[in-house]
Write an enzyme that holds these catalytic residues in place. Structure first.
Site, mmCIF file in Angstrom:
data_model
loop_
_atom_site.group_PDB
_atom_site.id
_atom_site.type_symbol
_atom_site.label_atom_id
_atom_site.label_comp_id
_atom_site.label_asym_id
_atom_site.label_seq_id
_atom_site.Cartn_x
_atom_site.Cartn_y
_atom_site.Cartn_z
ATOM 1 N N GLU A 24 0.831 -1.219 0.000
ATOM 2 C CA GLU A 24 0.000 0.000 0.000
ATOM 3 C C GLU A 24 0.858 1.259 0.000
ATOM 4 O OE1 GLU A 24 -1.656 1.740 3.407
ATOM 5 O OE2 GLU A 24 -0.963 0.191 4.766
ATOM 6 N N LYS A 157 -3.227 -1.216 15.822
ATOM 7 C CA LYS A 157 -2.620 -0.423 16.892
ATOM 8 C C LYS A 157 -3.536 -0.378 18.104
ATOM 9 C CE LYS A 157 0.386 2.616 14.330
ATOM 10 N NZ LYS A 157 0.297 3.502 13.179
HETATM 11 N N1 PSU Z 1 -2.641 1.647 10.647
HETATM 12 C C1 PSU Z 1 -1.325 1.861 10.825
HETATM 13 N N2 PSU Z 1 -0.643 2.624 9.925
HETATM 14 C C2 PSU Z 1 -1.242 3.153 8.825
HETATM 15 C C3 PSU Z 1 -2.638 2.896 8.632
HETATM 16 C C4 PSU Z 1 -3.286 2.144 9.557
HETATM 17 O O1 PSU Z 1 -0.782 1.386 11.803
HETATM 18 O O2 PSU Z 1 -0.587 3.842 8.030
HETATM 19 C C5 PSU Z 1 -3.332 3.417 7.409
HETATM 20 C C6 PSU Z 1 -3.612 2.274 6.444
HETATM 21 O O3 PSU Z 1 -3.460 2.760 5.116
HETATM 22 C C7 PSU Z 1 -5.064 1.960 6.711
HETATM 23 C C8 PSU Z 1 -5.611 3.334 6.988
HETATM 24 O O4 PSU Z 1 -5.725 1.350 5.640
HETATM 25 O O5 PSU Z 1 -4.595 3.962 7.769
HETATM 26 C C9 PSU Z 1 -6.915 3.292 7.733
HETATM 27 O O6 PSU Z 1 -7.441 4.585 7.797
HETATM 28 P P1 PSU Z 1 -8.997 4.826 8.147
HETATM 29 O O7 PSU Z 1 -9.120 4.477 9.611
HETATM 30 O O8 PSU Z 1 -9.182 6.289 7.882
HETATM 31 O O9 PSU Z 1 -9.775 3.935 7.255
#
Ligand code: PSU
Ligand code: MN
Length: 302
Positions: A24, A157
């Site tokens: 990604e 996390k």
């Molecule tokens: N969790 C992490 N690091 C990240 C992300 C999530 O530890 O960089 C990023 C990933 O790209 C994930 C996105 O798909 O954040 C999720 O964001 P949202 O909660 O806005 O969907």
């Protein structure tokens, strides 16, 4: 209109049934600081190439969803101010000729469209704390319910609501399989306190499950939970101390809604003196290496 384009290298690997792993771009654009992010993007691809696996880093550049980037594309996801793009943003970026860094959801969607079956990331998005009031749940979860791809992550996390995230994955019928663990990991730590129903010891066993999943007509994703190595994990008391300070500051400063996670993540890196970032890089490298082994086992089945 060319809206989705595979690089020559990825197209030939997919066509020949050789191992390919999707990567990604949001983790590069938004999850890691410059200039470490560019080095990481290059290194993740290198880890795969050393295994004989073709990397497919995914992003939308100038209105084209690109599956496999050239060196300039990799530089752009690291250096340019790219919008964070989830699945729902893709048609808008394409129609406007715009660019975006793809989340787990958007990357999984595009990779599956391109015929790629394995994807490596750091941590999955999930259910946010307070979601019962805010409804803030990542589209990563709902996308995995309808996207046949195996995602290797170090769990989610501990700033998210891990219990609720696991419940949602159950509801969405997305299998969660521990690799060498019976406990769901929590990104910087090997443990979360939540036991998994299923655990395997080898990438080949994941490939067996993928084959059975297909044979049963299942179209969901599969989450492989790959804990960070014990010697690389963040020290638990330091982790707990830093997170409690960061949460207390967010409360004091009345940080709300979508601003909470970026605030917490920024403070966690600062309060840990960069230690959380080193752990983040290590767990991402480990996930890429494991995804490469799963893709190799998968390609060897035919
Ligand atoms: N969790 C992490 N690091 C990240 C992300 C999530 O530890 O960089 C990023 C990933 O790209 C994930 C996105 O798909 O954040 C999720 O964001 P949202 O909660 O806005 O969907
Ligand atoms: Mn959200």
């Amino acid at each position: 209109m060319t809206s989705l384009m595979l690089s020559d290298e990825v197209a030939s690997a997919v066509a020949d049934g050789r191992p390919v792993v999707a990567l990604e771009s949001t983790i590069i654009s938004h999850g890691l600081p410059r200039p470490r992010n560019l080095a990481a993007a290059i290194e993740f691809e290198e880890i795969l190439r050393e295994q004989g696996v073709t990397p497919a880093t995914i992003a939308v550049l100038d209105g084209v969803a690109r599956i496999g980037l050239d060196a300039e594309g990799v530089r752009r996801i690291a250096d340019d101010e790219l919008a964070k793009a989830s699945v729902r943003d893709l048609p808008i970026l394409v129609a406007r000729g715009a660019s975006g860094a793809t989340t787990v959801a958007a990357t999984a969607h595009l990779a599956a469209r391109a015929g790629i079956r394995v994807f490596a990331t750091g941590g999955l998005g999930g259910v946010h704390r307070g979601a019962s009031e805010t409804f803030d749940e990542s589209a990563d979860l709902s996308t995995l319910a309808v996207t046949p791809i195996t995602v290797v992550s170090a769990g989610v996390k501990s700033v998210l609501d891990i219990a609720a995230t696991l419940e949602r994955l159950e509801t969405l019928s997305v299998p969660v399989i521990g690799l060498g663990t019976t406990e769901f990991p929590s990104f910087w730590l090997r443990e979360s306190g939540f036991t998994l129903d299923w655990s395997v010891d080898s990438p080949e066993q994941i490939a067996d499950i993928m084959a059975a999943h297909d044979a049963l007509g299942h179209g969901q994703g599969i989450v492989v939970a790959n804990p960070i190595a014990a010697e690389q994990a963040w020290q638990r008391d330091e982790h707990d101390r830093v997170l409690s300070v960061a949460f207390a500051e967010a409360e004091q400063q009345q940080i709300r809604g979508k601003a909470v996670t970026p605030f917490l993540l920024g403070r966690i890196v600062e309060l840990s003196g960069g230690r959380s970032l080193e752990v983040n890089l290590d767990l991402a490298r480990n996930n890429v290496a494991v995804a490469g082994r799963i893709a190799t086992a998968w390609a060897a089945r035919d």
